[in-house]
Design a protein around this motif. Sequence first.
Motif, PDB file in Angstrom:
ATOM      1  N   UNK A   5     -72.988  11.786 -51.709  1.00 57.53           N
ATOM      2  CA  UNK A   5     -74.473  11.569 -51.845  1.00 57.53           C
ATOM      3  C   UNK A   5     -75.110  11.740 -53.065  1.00 57.53           C
ATOM      4  N   UNK A   6     -74.708  12.762 -53.713  1.00 62.24           N
ATOM      5  CA  UNK A   6     -75.258  13.389 -54.841  1.00 62.24           C
ATOM      6  C   UNK A   6     -74.547  12.691 -56.182  1.00 62.24           C
ATOM      7  N   UNK A   7     -73.221  12.209 -56.010  1.00 64.46           N
ATOM      8  CA  UNK A   7     -72.733  11.736 -57.213  1.00 64.46           C
ATOM      9  C   UNK A   7     -72.145  10.175 -57.220  1.00 64.46           C
ATOM     10  N   UNK A   8     -71.255   9.965 -56.392  1.00 68.49           N
ATOM     11  CA  UNK A   8     -70.508   8.701 -56.045  1.00 68.49           C
ATOM     12  C   UNK A   8     -71.573   7.615 -56.080  1.00 68.49           C
ATOM     13  N   UNK A   9     -72.507   7.666 -54.931  1.00 65.86           N
ATOM     14  CA  UNK A   9     -73.494   6.987 -54.415  1.00 65.86           C
ATOM     15  C   UNK A   9     -74.900   7.389 -54.754  1.00 65.86           C
ATOM     16  N   UNK A  10     -75.131   7.968 -55.656  1.00 66.05           N
ATOM     17  CA  UNK A  10     -76.494   8.609 -55.868  1.00 66.05           C
ATOM     18  C   UNK A  10     -77.438   7.504 -55.717  1.00 66.05           C
ATOM     19  N   UNK A  11     -78.710   7.580 -54.778  1.00 61.44           N
ATOM     20  CA  UNK A  11     -79.651   6.443 -54.973  1.00 61.44           C
ATOM     21  C   UNK A  11     -79.131   5.420 -54.108  1.00 61.44           C
ATOM     22  N   UNK A  12     -77.900   5.198 -53.659  1.00 59.44           N
ATOM     23  CA  UNK A  12     -77.676   3.770 -53.283  1.00 59.44           C
ATOM     24  C   UNK A  12     -76.827   4.116 -51.926  1.00 59.44           C
ATOM     25  N   UNK A  13     -77.124   5.421 -51.047  1.00 58.62           N
ATOM     26  CA  UNK A  13     -76.544   5.647 -50.029  1.00 58.62           C
ATOM     27  C   UNK A  13     -77.445   5.832 -48.734  1.00 58.62           C
ATOM     28  N   UNK A  14     -77.186   5.429 -47.653  1.00 60.02           N
ATOM     29  CA  UNK A  14     -78.229   5.608 -46.403  1.00 60.02           C
ATOM     30  C   UNK A  14     -77.494   6.158 -45.384  1.00 60.02           C
ATOM     31  N   UNK A  15     -78.214   6.938 -44.494  1.00 61.93           N
ATOM     32  CA  UNK A  15     -77.482   7.595 -43.247  1.00 61.93           C
ATOM     33  C   UNK A  15     -78.016   6.809 -42.002  1.00 61.93           C
ATOM     34  N   UNK A  16     -77.314   6.105 -41.213  1.00 63.07           N
ATOM     35  CA  UNK A  16     -77.453   5.395 -39.969  1.00 63.07           C
ATOM     36  C   UNK A  16     -77.564   6.335 -38.798  1.00 63.07           C
TER      37      UNK A  16
END
Length: 244
Positions: free
Chosen positions: A33-44
Amino acid sequence: MDGLARTHLTDGLDALQRRYGGLSGAELLRPLVRDEFRGRIALVSSFGTEAAVLLAMAAEVDPGIPVIFLDTGKLFGETLRYRDTLIKRLGLTDVRTIEPDPAELKAADPEGLLWQSSPDACCHVRKTIPLDRALRGFDAWITGRKRFQASTRAALDAVEQDDDGRFKVNPLATWSRDRIQAEFDRRDLPRHPLEADGFLSIGCMPCTDRVAPGQDPRSGRWAGQDKTECGIHLSAVPRTVSFI
């Protein structure tokens, strides 16, 4: 630019599995969440019986993480109230309630009884297509699936990749039911109000039943049918779907 057009910014599946495949829970969430996909990840999240644990972990990592909730129009009122309770309790600031497109729903299910004649089609118009739209712009999404829930989930990895290239993160894949319950107790999290009445996996009201003692926790979903999944975890749906 769509998030999937920027996959060059992120390692491939093999690299992610090597780096994070042995992690779970918040230890897995934090770097993704903080690094690899920062700003590009959501939780469903379905805000079901076990959802609070994952939501609590995500809120600790980033309370502003986008949380996608699919309101099919057939949910229990208890689920909607539980959603509101958890949002307030955990301090989540970006919960997005996603509904089916009215025109598509009217064309596919004008009487609201499609779940009786074709549950797969009902799930498709009410869940799969709306989720596909909601995830556009994200390179990855987080699920609450666990291996113990059903035989179809027995081989879940911590990180997967869908046919459309989007990554799927399963922080609780290897957690046991006992570990989930222990985390509920440790965090003093509120329970879904229907759990005490025997509903261990909760979806839409017409297609959810109580679970008998000792049965698969998901046996109450589409009971008596071959169907075991709504479809959102099976494959990516076509980008353009018309019911008219």
